[in-house]
Scaffold this motif. Structure first.
Motif, PDB file in Angstrom:
ATOM      1  N   GLY A 212      11.017   2.472   5.313  1.00  0.00           N
ATOM      2  CA  GLY A 212       9.942   3.368   4.905  1.00  0.00           C
ATOM      3  C   GLY A 212       8.824   3.393   5.923  1.00  0.00           C
ATOM      4  N   ASN A 213       8.041   4.461   5.907  1.00  0.00           N
ATOM      5  CA  ASN A 213       6.878   4.547   6.814  1.00  0.00           C
ATOM      6  C   ASN A 213       5.648   3.938   6.143  1.00  0.00           C
ATOM      7  N   LEU A 214       5.853   2.819   5.470  1.00  0.00           N
ATOM      8  CA  LEU A 214       4.793   2.156   4.716  1.00  0.00           C
ATOM      9  C   LEU A 214       4.028   1.194   5.616  1.00  0.00           C
ATOM     10  N   PRO A 215       2.721   1.038   5.407  1.00  0.00           N
ATOM     11  CA  PRO A 215       1.938   0.125   6.253  1.00  0.00           C
ATOM     12  C   PRO A 215       2.286  -1.334   5.998  1.00  0.00           C
ATOM     13  N   VAL A 216       2.240  -2.141   7.058  1.00  0.00           N
ATOM     14  CA  VAL A 216       2.400  -3.593   6.953  1.00  0.00           C
ATOM     15  C   VAL A 216       1.003  -4.201   6.879  1.00  0.00           C
ATOM     16  N   CYS A 217       0.753  -4.988   5.834  1.00  0.00           N
ATOM     17  CA  CYS A 217      -0.580  -5.538   5.582  1.00  0.00           C
ATOM     18  C   CYS A 217      -0.565  -7.061   5.726  1.00  0.00           C
ATOM     19  N   GLU A 218      -1.654  -7.616   6.237  1.00  0.00           N
ATOM     20  CA  GLU A 218      -1.793  -9.071   6.357  1.00  0.00           C
ATOM     21  C   GLU A 218      -2.492  -9.603   5.109  1.00  0.00           C
ATOM     22  N   VAL A 219      -1.805 -10.476   4.375  1.00  0.00           N
ATOM     23  CA  VAL A 219      -2.327 -11.000   3.117  1.00  0.00           C
ATOM     24  C   VAL A 219      -2.081 -12.509   3.080  1.00  0.00           C
ATOM     25  N   ASP A 220      -3.160 -13.295   3.090  1.00  0.00           N
ATOM     26  CA  ASP A 220      -3.056 -14.758   2.996  1.00  0.00           C
ATOM     27  C   ASP A 220      -2.069 -15.336   4.002  1.00  0.00           C
ATOM     28  N   GLY A 221      -2.138 -14.820   5.226  1.00  0.00           N
ATOM     29  CA  GLY A 221      -1.285 -15.341   6.293  1.00  0.00           C
ATOM     30  C   GLY A 221       0.122 -14.789   6.303  1.00  0.00           C
TER      31      GLY A 221
ATOM     32  N   GLU B 175       0.862  -1.181   0.000  1.00  0.00           N
ATOM     33  CA  GLU B 175       0.000   0.000   0.000  1.00  0.00           C
ATOM     34  C   GLU B 175       0.895   1.226   0.000  1.00  0.00           C
ATOM     35  N   ASN B 176       0.508   2.246  -0.750  1.00  0.00           N
ATOM     36  CA  ASN B 176       1.368   3.406  -0.942  1.00  0.00           C
ATOM     37  C   ASN B 176       0.644   4.684  -0.526  1.00  0.00           C
ATOM     38  N   PRO B 177       0.715   5.070   0.758  1.00  0.00           N
ATOM     39  CA  PRO B 177       0.052   6.305   1.181  1.00  0.00           C
ATOM     40  C   PRO B 177       0.738   7.541   0.604  1.00  0.00           C
ATOM     41  N   GLU B 178       0.008   8.658   0.596  1.00  0.00           N
ATOM     42  CA  GLU B 178       0.535   9.886  -0.004  1.00  0.00           C
ATOM     43  C   GLU B 178       1.758  10.415   0.730  1.00  0.00           C
ATOM     44  N   ASP B 179       1.832  10.171   2.035  1.00  0.00           N
ATOM     45  CA  ASP B 179       2.960  10.702   2.816  1.00  0.00           C
ATOM     46  C   ASP B 179       4.105   9.692   2.935  1.00  0.00           C
ATOM     47  N   ALA B 180       4.163   8.704   2.035  1.00  0.00           N
ATOM     48  CA  ALA B 180       5.192   7.673   2.108  1.00  0.00           C
ATOM     49  C   ALA B 180       6.581   8.268   1.885  1.00  0.00           C
TER      50      ALA B 180
ATOM     51  N   ASN C 276      22.193   7.213   2.992  1.00  0.00           N
ATOM     52  CA  ASN C 276      22.767   7.310   1.660  1.00  0.00           C
ATOM     53  C   ASN C 276      21.897   8.193   0.775  1.00  0.00           C
ATOM     54  N   ILE C 277      20.649   7.761   0.519  1.00  0.00           N
ATOM     55  CA  ILE C 277      19.756   8.557  -0.317  1.00  0.00           C
ATOM     56  C   ILE C 277      18.330   8.437   0.209  1.00  0.00           C
ATOM     57  N   GLN C 278      17.494   9.371  -0.216  1.00  0.00           N
ATOM     58  CA  GLN C 278      16.054   9.276  -0.005  1.00  0.00           C
ATOM     59  C   GLN C 278      15.418   8.917  -1.337  1.00  0.00           C
ATOM     60  N   ALA C 279      14.471   7.997  -1.292  1.00  0.00           N
ATOM     61  CA  ALA C 279      13.897   7.475  -2.533  1.00  0.00           C
ATOM     62  C   ALA C 279      12.381   7.614  -2.507  1.00  0.00           C
ATOM     63  N   THR C 280      11.793   7.372  -3.664  1.00  0.00           N
ATOM     64  CA  THR C 280      10.345   7.395  -3.812  1.00  0.00           C
ATOM     65  C   THR C 280       9.881   6.031  -4.276  1.00  0.00           C
ATOM     66  N   ALA C 281       8.777   5.568  -3.719  1.00  0.00           N
ATOM     67  CA  ALA C 281       8.231   4.278  -4.133  1.00  0.00           C
ATOM     68  C   ALA C 281       7.883   4.309  -5.618  1.00  0.00           C
TER      69      ALA C 281
END
Length: 241
Positions: free
Chosen positions: A216-225, A173-178, A189-194
């Motif tokens: 990254g400040n990206l959400p961790v999602c539960e998918v198929d275990g 999932e890619n939130p706007e403030d990622a 080293n560097i800052q990157a964009t998803a």
């Protein structure tokens, strides 16, 4: 010592059937030693499962390398980790549990099932927060189960290596403030964009590892275990010198 590993003193002699082999530990802690007889750094891919004697008393299982915690694992589930071993040295893997020791003629706590140790010949490997590689025939990727993932670049030569490193990052999932940061050996080293292609130079000292950390400040999602945060796709290293 001809093998590239051996079991510590808490383990009993090998037992086996026609398909599997295992070693019982008589204590809540058991050591496995990885041997490097070569003059260069080695990385070993280690596969095994830990099976408790008393399945009703299963608790935490922690893996350490040379007293440093590297992972927590689930009982009876095959795990696959990579461990570096310095030239002409031995590295100790320690399995620590709070499982009860069976009282009786043989004091048994857990066994290490179908241990395999194989040397990695590639110039990089993914850290323990990543799942095994996946591919669709054209692209390949590894998902991480956490917001942070390490990739280790291996230099087995006696001179410095300079490499171009190229890869992409795709969040589940890619939130706007990622925001995504890439660090080299703990230093930014560097800052990157998803979703963008990332490319930069990495210097690796002789006979050593360099750790790239992606956070990254990206959400961790539960998918198929599975817990999925982001994947690193089409990781490539191109030597400059």
């Amino acid at each position: 010592q001809k093998s590239n590993f051996y079991y510590g003193k808490s383990f009993l002699p090998k037992e086996s059937n026609e398909e599997n082999e295992w070693y019982w530990s008589t204590e809540q802690t058991g050591d496995i030693y990885l041997v490097n007889n070569e003059e260069v750094l080695q990385v070993n891919e280690v596969r095994f499962s830990v099976v408790p004697y008393d399945k009703n008393g299963v608790g935490k299982i922690t893996i350490l390398q040379d007293r440093i915690k590297v992972a927590e694992i689930e009982p009876e589930k095959e795990v696959n980790y990579c461990f570096p071993v310095q030239p002409k040295s031995v590295s100790r893997l320690t399995i620590c549990t709070d499982m009860p020791v069976q009282k009786g003629e043989r004091k048994l706590c857990f066994n290490v099932h179908d241990l395999k140790v194989e040397r990695i010949k590639e110039s990089f490997y993914f850290g323990n927060s990543f799942y095994p590689k996946e591919s669709d025939g054209n692209a390949e990727w590894c998902w991480t189960k956490e917001q942070t993932g390490d990739i280790f670049i291996v230099n087995r030569d006696d001179k410095i290596q300079v490499n171009w490193v190229r890869f992409g990052i795709t969040p589940f999932e890619n939130p706007e403030d990622a925001t995504i940061e890439i660090l080299q050996d703990g230093k930014r080293n560097i800052q990157a964009t998803a979703m963008e292609n990332i490319e930069f130079l990495v210097e690796v000292p002789p006979n050593s590892l360099t750790r790239l950390t992606i956070h990254g400040n990206l959400p961790v999602c539960e998918v198929d275990g599975r817990s999925l945060c982001f994947n690193v796709n089409n990781f490539r290293i191109i030597s400059v010198q």
